[in-house]
Structure formats: structure tokens, C-alpha cells
Scaffold this motif. Structure first.
Motif, PDB file in Angstrom:
ATOM      1  N   PRO A 171       0.816  -1.220   0.000  1.00 45.11           N
ATOM      2  CA  PRO A 171       0.000   0.000   0.000  1.00 45.11           C
ATOM      3  C   PRO A 171       0.849   1.270   0.000  1.00 45.11           C
ATOM      4  O   PRO A 171       2.004   1.260   0.438  1.00 45.11           O
ATOM      5  CB  PRO A 171      -0.810  -0.112   1.296  1.00 45.11           C
ATOM      6  N   GLY A 172       0.258   2.340  -0.484  1.00 42.61           N
ATOM      7  CA  GLY A 172       0.916   3.639  -0.456  1.00 42.61           C
ATOM      8  C   GLY A 172       0.458   4.452   0.742  1.00 42.61           C
ATOM      9  O   GLY A 172      -0.317   3.972   1.582  1.00 42.61           O
ATOM     10  N   GLY A 173       0.932   5.677   0.813  1.00 40.10           N
ATOM     11  CA  GLY A 173       0.536   6.534   1.929  1.00 40.10           C
ATOM     12  C   GLY A 173       1.454   7.732   2.050  1.00 40.10           C
ATOM     13  O   GLY A 173       2.149   8.093   1.102  1.00 40.10           O
ATOM     14  N   ALA A 174       1.467   8.324   3.229  1.00 43.96           N
ATOM     15  CA  ALA A 174       2.236   9.540   3.474  1.00 43.96           C
ATOM     16  C   ALA A 174       3.647   9.186   3.951  1.00 43.96           C
ATOM     17  O   ALA A 174       3.813   8.407   4.892  1.00 43.96           O
ATOM     18  CB  ALA A 174       1.530  10.398   4.521  1.00 43.96           C
ATOM     19  N   ASP A 175       4.630   9.766   3.282  1.00 48.88           N
ATOM     20  CA  ASP A 175       6.038   9.506   3.622  1.00 48.88           C
ATOM     21  C   ASP A 175       6.413  10.375   4.838  1.00 48.88           C
ATOM     22  O   ASP A 175       6.616  11.578   4.715  1.00 48.88           O
ATOM     23  CB  ASP A 175       6.900   9.858   2.403  1.00 48.88           C
ATOM     24  N   LEU A 176       6.493   9.743   6.008  1.00 49.37           N
ATOM     25  CA  LEU A 176       6.609  10.540   7.243  1.00 49.37           C
ATOM     26  C   LEU A 176       7.932  11.281   7.390  1.00 49.37           C
ATOM     27  O   LEU A 176       7.966  12.376   7.936  1.00 49.37           O
ATOM     28  CB  LEU A 176       6.374   9.647   8.464  1.00 49.37           C
ATOM     29  N   PHE A 177       9.021  10.669   6.955  1.00 46.06           N
ATOM     30  CA  PHE A 177      10.322  11.307   7.195  1.00 46.06           C
ATOM     31  C   PHE A 177      11.015  11.768   5.913  1.00 46.06           C
ATOM     32  O   PHE A 177      12.176  12.145   5.935  1.00 46.06           O
ATOM     33  CB  PHE A 177      11.229  10.365   7.991  1.00 46.06           C
ATOM     34  N   GLY A 178      10.305  11.708   4.787  1.00 45.45           N
ATOM     35  CA  GLY A 178      10.856  12.209   3.536  1.00 45.45           C
ATOM     36  C   GLY A 178      11.934  11.328   2.918  1.00 45.45           C
ATOM     37  O   GLY A 178      12.563  11.729   1.935  1.00 45.45           O
ATOM     38  N   ASP A 179      12.134  10.138   3.488  1.00 45.88           N
ATOM     39  CA  ASP A 179      13.160   9.240   2.935  1.00 45.88           C
ATOM     40  C   ASP A 179      12.580   7.877   2.535  1.00 45.88           C
ATOM     41  O   ASP A 179      13.321   6.950   2.210  1.00 45.88           O
ATOM     42  CB  ASP A 179      14.290   9.034   3.957  1.00 45.88           C
ATOM     43  N   GLY A 180      11.240   7.769   2.606  1.00 45.17           N
ATOM     44  CA  GLY A 180      10.590   6.523   2.207  1.00 45.17           C
ATOM     45  C   GLY A 180      10.699   5.396   3.220  1.00 45.17           C
ATOM     46  O   GLY A 180      10.235   4.285   2.956  1.00 45.17           O
ATOM     47  N   SER A 181      11.273   5.644   4.391  1.00 47.46           N
ATOM     48  CA  SER A 181      11.502   4.550   5.350  1.00 47.46           C
ATOM     49  C   SER A 181      10.242   4.175   6.134  1.00 47.46           C
ATOM     50  O   SER A 181      10.063   3.015   6.502  1.00 47.46           O
ATOM     51  CB  SER A 181      12.624   4.916   6.328  1.00 47.46           C
ATOM     52  N   VAL A 182       9.403   5.153   6.408  1.00 47.82           N
ATOM     53  CA  VAL A 182       8.181   4.908   7.182  1.00 47.82           C
ATOM     54  C   VAL A 182       7.011   5.594   6.477  1.00 47.82           C
ATOM     55  O   VAL A 182       6.997   6.822   6.346  1.00 47.82           O
ATOM     56  CB  VAL A 182       8.303   5.430   8.638  1.00 47.82           C
ATOM     57  N   ILE A 183       6.058   4.777   6.034  1.00 48.75           N
ATOM     58  CA  ILE A 183       4.915   5.303   5.283  1.00 48.75           C
ATOM     59  C   ILE A 183       3.654   5.145   6.137  1.00 48.75           C
ATOM     60  O   ILE A 183       3.373   4.060   6.649  1.00 48.75           O
ATOM     61  CB  ILE A 183       4.712   4.504   3.958  1.00 48.75           C
ATOM     62  N   ALA A 184       2.921   6.230   6.301  1.00 48.24           N
ATOM     63  CA  ALA A 184       1.644   6.176   7.032  1.00 48.24           C
ATOM     64  C   ALA A 184       0.559   5.717   6.059  1.00 48.24           C
ATOM     65  O   ALA A 184       0.288   6.399   5.071  1.00 48.24           O
ATOM     66  CB  ALA A 184       1.310   7.542   7.598  1.00 48.24           C
ATOM     67  N   VAL A 185      -0.037   4.561   6.344  1.00 46.80           N
ATOM     68  CA  VAL A 185      -1.026   3.950   5.451  1.00 46.80           C
ATOM     69  C   VAL A 185      -2.415   4.095   6.079  1.00 46.80           C
ATOM     70  O   VAL A 185      -2.639   3.629   7.198  1.00 46.80           O
ATOM     71  CB  VAL A 185      -0.701   2.444   5.253  1.00 46.80           C
ATOM     72  N   ASP A 186      -3.328   4.724   5.358  1.00 50.29           N
ATOM     73  CA  ASP A 186      -4.701   4.881   5.862  1.00 50.29           C
ATOM     74  C   ASP A 186      -5.332   3.521   6.130  1.00 50.29           C
ATOM     75  O   ASP A 186      -5.263   2.638   5.277  1.00 50.29           O
ATOM     76  CB  ASP A 186      -5.574   5.597   4.822  1.00 50.29           C
ATOM     77  N   LEU A 187      -5.960   3.370   7.307  1.00 49.51           N
ATOM     78  CA  LEU A 187      -6.614   2.106   7.663  1.00 49.51           C
ATOM     79  C   LEU A 187      -8.029   2.391   8.151  1.00 49.51           C
ATOM     80  O   LEU A 187      -8.331   2.283   9.344  1.00 49.51           O
ATOM     81  CB  LEU A 187      -5.818   1.380   8.765  1.00 49.51           C
ATOM     82  N   PRO A 188      -8.925   2.796   7.241  1.00 49.69           N
ATOM     83  CA  PRO A 188     -10.272   3.153   7.679  1.00 49.69           C
ATOM     84  C   PRO A 188     -11.046   1.966   8.244  1.00 49.69           C
ATOM     85  O   PRO A 188     -10.822   0.827   7.833  1.00 49.69           O
ATOM     86  CB  PRO A 188     -10.932   3.674   6.391  1.00 49.69           C
ATOM     87  N   GLY A 189     -11.926   2.250   9.184  1.00 45.96           N
ATOM     88  CA  GLY A 189     -12.786   1.226   9.776  1.00 45.96           C
ATOM     89  C   GLY A 189     -12.883   1.362  11.279  1.00 45.96           C
ATOM     90  O   GLY A 189     -13.922   1.721  11.821  1.00 45.96           O
ATOM     91  N   HIS A 190     -11.766   1.115  11.968  1.00 50.17           N
ATOM     92  CA  HIS A 190     -11.792   1.056  13.429  1.00 50.17           C
ATOM     93  C   HIS A 190     -12.020   2.414  14.090  1.00 50.17           C
ATOM     94  O   HIS A 190     -12.836   2.530  15.011  1.00 50.17           O
ATOM     95  CB  HIS A 190     -10.484   0.434  13.914  1.00 50.17           C
ATOM     96  N   ALA A 191     -11.257   3.405  13.667  1.00 49.71           N
ATOM     97  CA  ALA A 191     -11.325   4.714  14.333  1.00 49.71           C
ATOM     98  C   ALA A 191     -11.119   5.827  13.320  1.00 49.71           C
ATOM     99  O   ALA A 191     -10.434   5.629  12.312  1.00 49.71           O
ATOM    100  CB  ALA A 191     -10.252   4.812  15.414  1.00 49.71           C
ATOM    101  N   ASP A 192     -11.690   6.984  13.599  1.00 51.78           N
ATOM    102  CA  ASP A 192     -11.551   8.140  12.721  1.00 51.78           C
ATOM    103  C   ASP A 192     -10.066   8.497  12.572  1.00 51.78           C
ATOM    104  O   ASP A 192      -9.381   8.727  13.565  1.00 51.78           O
ATOM    105  CB  ASP A 192     -12.322   9.323  13.332  1.00 51.78           C
ATOM    106  N   GLY A 193      -9.588   8.512  11.329  1.00 51.82           N
ATOM    107  CA  GLY A 193      -8.203   8.935  11.061  1.00 51.82           C
ATOM    108  C   GLY A 193      -7.153   7.877  11.308  1.00 51.82           C
ATOM    109  O   GLY A 193      -5.958   8.174  11.205  1.00 51.82           O
ATOM    110  N   GLN A 194      -7.567   6.644  11.612  1.00 50.86           N
ATOM    111  CA  GLN A 194      -6.544   5.633  11.925  1.00 50.86           C
ATOM    112  C   GLN A 194      -5.649   5.369  10.714  1.00 50.86           C
ATOM    113  O   GLN A 194      -6.110   5.171   9.604  1.00 50.86           O
ATOM    114  CB  GLN A 194      -7.171   4.302  12.352  1.00 50.86           C
ATOM    115  N   PHE A 195      -4.342   5.338  10.979  1.00 52.13           N
ATOM    116  CA  PHE A 195      -3.385   4.914   9.960  1.00 52.13           C
ATOM    117  C   PHE A 195      -2.395   3.951  10.597  1.00 52.13           C
ATOM    118  O   PHE A 195      -2.203   3.948  11.808  1.00 52.13           O
ATOM    119  CB  PHE A 195      -2.668   6.117   9.320  1.00 52.13           C
ATOM    120  N   GLY A 196      -1.801   3.115   9.747  1.00 55.46           N
ATOM    121  CA  GLY A 196      -0.758   2.201  10.198  1.00 55.46           C
ATOM    122  C   GLY A 196       0.579   2.660   9.662  1.00 55.46           C
ATOM    123  O   GLY A 196       0.664   3.681   8.969  1.00 55.46           O
TER     124      GLY A 196
END
Ligand SMILES: [Zn+2]
Length: 277
Positions: A171-196
Motif C-alpha cells: 500500500p501507499g501513503g504519506a512519507d513521514l520522514f521524507g526518505d521513504g523509510s516509514v509510510i503512514a497507510v490509511d486504515l479506515p474502519g476502526h477509528a476516525d483517522g486511523q493509519f498504520g
């Protein structure tokens, strides 16, 4: 990049509530949070787990007290966030970033312990928290007294981060540190705004999928619990599509880790003997 998870607390739940076709036996769930040490960003927390603030804090409102009395989480002293930081030679002031996957009490209860930290979270979900009354927030499982008073000023919203596209089952998502090492992936369902969080630099890519399900079995065997689990979900209809996305990730060679699954996981710190607590 060091990546470890610790278990802040234990919570008991009847299996049938968290696994379709489950039994009456009680399952002892973990409440994980993570610590990553990024080469440029330094030590970064992934949520805070349960801390005393949620269970005995003076600032707790009536509903948070009730919530604690119902769930009866048992704090795991050895793996509370401050002792775990100390184990790695870190103090609360060394934490400059806390990634907040969603706003439930077992993820945010220790935010006030980190006065120097900025918070990476869904700015869209936070805007909705601010627009709601306390009573409306309770219905979303959000207890606003657990947020530091200056949370808003210290929030670094996900929407400002560059987006990485999905490919080949990853999955894709938001690149948290600008180096591609940690990507925030939207995980809708459980809680408003939850991402993994997708950790790309490991031998096998890891997706910390937080609270998409309580049990890994529910995810891998398609045993998503029905009512009453659906009642407390933010968006029950999204749980299955999100779970299917995680199954595709596993099929593509990825590893999924959940916050509450009771089995020891590869990245668990295990400072305490679970049978001794
Ligand atoms: Zn949650």
C-alpha cells in the motif's frame, strides 16, 4: 533503523467478541506501542500505549473513569513507556516526535509525558475532534482530557507529507520522514483517522496495522467479528476492505503486526515474562 514494540498493558476480552466463530474463553490481549530510532529523526514513539494517566489520572472525566472500570486494563510495569525509554538510555525529553495512529485512550494516554515532542497524526481527524462536543467525542471513543493542552500547536498533520503510490500489493501513503523509510497507510474502519505504519527498510516489509482487527487470526482467516464489535467501529463497512488490503500485502510477502494480538511478535521487546504479570 531500530524498530521495537513493547506491551504497555494486558486487557481481557471474550474471544467471541473479537473473532467470528470464537468461543467464550477469555483472551489476554496486549496493548502495544512502538519505538523507532531513525538515523536522522532520532527516537520516535509510535503511540504511548496505556499509561497511568488513563487509569488513575486526576484529570479523568466521568466517562473515561467508566471506560477504565469496564475494560480493567492491567498495566505492564516493566514495559510502560518511561521504563522502556530508560532501558534504551533515553529520557522523556529525548522524544521529539510521537506518531499518533488514532485518538483512542490506549494509544494517546501518555502524550503529556513528552513536553518536547511534536505529534504526527491525522489533521483531518483532529479537526473533527475539535468540532465535536465532549459527548460526541465519547461516542467516537475519544477522551479529550488525555490530550496535552497544547496538542493543536504541536500537531504535524499527515496531509502536509508527500504521498507515495501503492504498488505490487504494497500500500501507499504519506512519507513521514521524507526518505521513504516509514509510510503512514490509511486504515479506515476502526477509528476516525486511523493509519498504520509501513516499514520499508526491513528484510520483509512490515506493516504495523494497529487496530484493524484485535487478532491476527481474524485478519488472515477472514473472521472479522460482527455485532457488537461493529457497533464500536467508526466505519464498520470499511473494516473488511481494509482487512482485504492487508491480506494482499501478506500475499505479496509482507508481514502484518497488530496492537492487541496476544501472541509474541518478532519485534516485541519482551522485557517482562508475560506469565509472571
Ligand atoms: Zn483503537
Amino acid at each position: 533503523m531500530k524498530t521495537v514494540f513493547a506491551n504497555s498493558a494486558w486487557v481481557n476480552a471474550a474471544e467471541r467478541l473479537i473473532l467470528r466463530g470464537g468461543g467464550w474463553r477469555s483472551v489476554r490481549l496486549r496493548v502495544r506501542y512502538g519505538l523507532i530510532v531513525h538515523p536522522a529523526q532520532g527516537p520516535v514513539l509510535v503511540d504511548t500505549g496505556y499509561t497511568a494517566e488513563a487509569l488513575t489520572g486526576e484529570r479523568r472525566g466521568r466517562m473515561l473513569r467508566l471506560y477504565g472500570a469496564l475494560l480493567k486494563p492491567k498495566l505492564n510495569a516493566a514495559e510502560q513507556v518511561l521504563p522502556v525509554l530508560k532501558h534504551f538510555g533515553l529520557s522523556p525529553n529525548d522524544i521529539r516526535t510521537v506518531i499518533v495512529t488514532h485518538f483512542h485512550a490506549d494509544h494517546i494516554s501518555g502524550l503529556s509525558l513528552f513536553p518536547k515532542a511534536r505529534f504526527v497524526a491525522s489533521d483531518a481527524a483532529w479537526a473533527r475532534v475539535k468540532a465535536r462536543t465532549p459527548r460526541q467525542n465519547w461516542r467516537h471513543g475519544v477522551f479529550t482530557e488525555l490530550f496535552p493542552a497544547d496538542f493543536d500547536a504541536r500537531l504535524d498533520g499527515l496531509s502536509s507529507r508527500p504521498h507515495v503510490e501503492a504498488r505490487d500489493g504494497v500500500p501507499g501513503g504519506a512519507d513521514l520522514f521524507g526518505d521513504g523509510s516509514v509510510i503512514a497507510v490509511d486504515l479506515p474502519g476502526h477509528a476516525d483517522g486511523q493509519f498504520g505504519l509501513l516499514f520499508t527498510g526491513l528484510e520483509r516489509p512490515l506493516l504495523y496495522a494497529v487496530d484493524v482487527q484485535w487478532l491476527l487470526t481474524a485478519l488472515t482467516e477472514k473472521r472479522t467479528p460482527g455485532f457488537p464489535a461493529t457497533l464500536i467501529a467508526e466505519d464498520a463497512a470499511s473494516i473488511e476492505p481494509t482487512s482485504a488490503m492487508l491480506r494482499r500485502f501478506i500475499a505479496a510477502g509482507g508481514e502484518v503486526m497488530l496492537c492487541h494480538d496476544p501472541a509474541p511478535a518478532a519485534y516485541d521487546l519482551a522485557l517482562s515474562d508475560p506469565e509472571a504479570t
